[in-house]
Motif scaffolding. Structure first.
Motif, PDB file in Angstrom:
ATOM      1  N   ILE A  22      57.565  42.094  57.605  1.00  0.00           N
ATOM      2  CA  ILE A  22      57.484  42.400  59.016  1.00  0.00           C
ATOM      3  C   ILE A  22      57.114  41.277  59.821  1.00  0.00           C
ATOM      4  O   ILE A  22      56.324  40.459  59.676  1.00  0.00           O
ATOM      5  CB  ILE A  22      56.513  43.399  59.293  1.00  0.00           C
ATOM      6  N   ARG A  73      47.577  41.441  61.799  1.00  0.00           N
ATOM      7  CA  ARG A  73      48.423  41.309  60.451  1.00  0.00           C
ATOM      8  C   ARG A  73      47.798  42.613  59.722  1.00  0.00           C
ATOM      9  O   ARG A  73      48.630  43.712  59.094  1.00  0.00           O
ATOM     10  CB  ARG A  73      48.186  40.371  59.663  1.00  0.00           C
ATOM     11  N   GLU A  89      50.373  33.847  54.148  1.00  0.00           N
ATOM     12  CA  GLU A  89      51.506  34.271  55.390  1.00  0.00           C
ATOM     13  C   GLU A  89      51.530  33.152  56.274  1.00  0.00           C
ATOM     14  O   GLU A  89      52.062  33.866  57.374  1.00  0.00           O
ATOM     15  CB  GLU A  89      50.580  35.572  55.890  1.00  0.00           C
ATOM     16  N   VAL A 109      53.244  40.026  56.677  1.00  0.00           N
ATOM     17  CA  VAL A 109      53.490  40.265  58.162  1.00  0.00           C
ATOM     18  C   VAL A 109      53.162  39.088  58.847  1.00  0.00           C
ATOM     19  O   VAL A 109      52.006  38.497  58.559  1.00  0.00           O
ATOM     20  CB  VAL A 109      52.287  41.476  58.545  1.00  0.00           C
ATOM     21  N   ARG A 149      50.170  46.001  58.692  1.00  0.00           N
ATOM     22  CA  ARG A 149      50.377  46.616  57.556  1.00  0.00           C
ATOM     23  C   ARG A 149      49.984  47.820  57.083  1.00  0.00           C
ATOM     24  O   ARG A 149      50.692  48.532  56.604  1.00  0.00           O
ATOM     25  CB  ARG A 149      49.717  45.313  56.755  1.00  0.00           C
TER      26      ARG A 149
END
Length: 422
Positions: A164, A194, A10, A213, A198
């Motif tokens: 997101i 995160r 991520e 995220v 989520r």
């Protein structure tokens, strides 16, 4: 269309090729071709052949995977033909309608959430009170609920969300997505933002449990959104957000500069002359934010008999032309301008953008007065000092862009295509 192939990695990242250079392709280089199309460097099959040195058949095979994923489309070409000759070529375009992004910008007392296209257009949004001091569990739970409500209101299924993005008012270690010693976010230090956000969203919508995220500082994302949307050719861009606190974001070479651990740009905690008696929320005395932020101006106004609790209250007074607020805002601008003289000398930006609650004429006038007095003429000769163009959407657009650039980076495209089975 499906948007599977999400990954657990991520941290934001992209690769860039030097203009005119051939792309270093992997064994499966569909991601490199997509990057060339999205960046505008090569938007026809012939141009892709020319830039990469790949054969027509190889380019066709790799493009076919992108078409089957729903990520590319072909449109009518212009009057010019392919670089390799022949009839006018069909133009390749990134299909920004095949998925959507959710984004949120968290302030100290309210939050804005939005649904965005992959091209950065705001499709729906909601703003409402939400105090960051309520703590991460409650705040992130509420953001998840507001995201779910946005989807219900627009008719978009949860499966259409590819990621997101969240902007927060504190320093962020982007590798972990956790805030690090945030002065105005009590209880958030080191929290798993995160994971909680989520779960708050997927638990209400049935979205995939591995939905990416991404979290970053709000000033960073504001700078990123503004630079990508309106100043894409500016190689050194700086934004200063002056609201309840003061922060800045810097974009160099098209990338957000975050420093070693996400602390770059935290100019609100630079010590300033004349602020020795001012206690900052970080616990130190004399910080710029303690004397020149929206919160500091609000305290001065309250002491002068004009009630104000935050930067947003100061903004309302400035919009009404309140003379005391105007005078205090101009003085705050001068104090910030003195610090920015050093920032401008160090970074030599082409654009310095002032954003946030105080970003109006009085504050900007004060900034310019001190900035041009104290900075070397060489540093300001090609500098544009401007105010925000995206306004309250800046952090949302930046957050959405961060997600898109992360998911469609060349090195990530291949694993997502494989997960889709194409």
């Amino acid at each position: 269309m499906g948007t599977g192939g999400r990954t657990d990695a991520e941290g934001p990242g992209r690769t860039r090729a030097h203009p005119g250079a051939r792309v270093a392709l992997r064994a499966e280089g569909a991601g490199d071709l997509l990057h060339l199309v999205r960046s505008g460097r090569a938007t026809t099959r012939g141009a892709l052949q020319q830039v990469t040195g790949l054969s027509r058949a190889t380019v066709g095979q790799r493009l076919d995977r992108l078409f089957r994923a729903g990520w590319l489309r072909e449109g009518a070409g212009g009057p010019a033909g392919s670089p390799l000759g022949g009839r006018p070529a069909l133009r390749l375009e990134f299909d920004d309608a095949h998925a959507v992004v959710l984004a949120a910008a968290l302030e100290t007392r309210h939050a804005r959430v939005a649904l965005l296209s992959l091209g950065g257009a705001v499709l729906a949004e909601h703003t409402g009170p939400l105090a960051v001091e309520e703590g991460p569990d409650a705040v992130l739970g509420e953001l998840g609920a507001r995201f779910a409500e946005l989807l219900r209101g627009t008719g978009h299924p949860a499966a259409s969300v590819c990621g997101i993005g969240l902007a927060v008012p504190g320093p962020v270690d982007t590798a972990s997505g956790r805030v690090v010693q945030p002065p105005i976010m009590p209880g958030w230090d080191g929290y798993d933002i995160r994971g909680r956000l989520r779960r708050a969203f997927t638990g209400r919508t049935g979205a995939p449990a591995d939905l990416p995220v991404l979290v970053d500082n709000d000033a960073n994302l504001m700078a990123y959104g503004e630079q990508r949307a309106h100043y894409p050719h500016c190689p050194s861009f700086a934004l200063v957000k002056v609201s309840t606190g003061i922060g800045s974001g810097v974009v160099v070479g098209g990338e957000v500069y975050r420093g070693v651990d996400g602390g770059a740009g935290d100019i609100g905690h630079i010590r300033v002359p004349g602020g020795a008696e001012a206690l900052c929320r970080c616990g130190s005395y004399g910080c710029l934010a303690a004397v020149a932020s929206g919160g500091a101006v609000a305290r001065r106004l309250t002491g002068a008999g004009v009630p104000a609790a935050s930067g947003s209250d100061v903004r309302e007074l400035l919009e009404a032309g309140h003379p005391t607020a105007v005078g205090f805002a101009r003085e705050a601008g001068r104090q910030v301008g003195e610090v920015l003289a050093t920032v401008v000398t160090l970074l030599n930006p082409g654009v310095l953008m002032i954003a946030g609650d105080l970003a109006g004429t009085p504050f900007l006038t004060g900034v310019r007065e001190l900035l041009y007095q104290r900075a070397l003429p060489r540093s300001t000769a090609h500098l544009d000092v401007v105010t925000s163009r995206l306004g309250e959407h800046a952090a949302l657009v930046g957050a959405g862009t961060l997600v898109v650039e992360h998911l469609y980076a060349p090195e990530r495209v291949e694993e997502r295509l494989l997960a889709l089975g194409v």
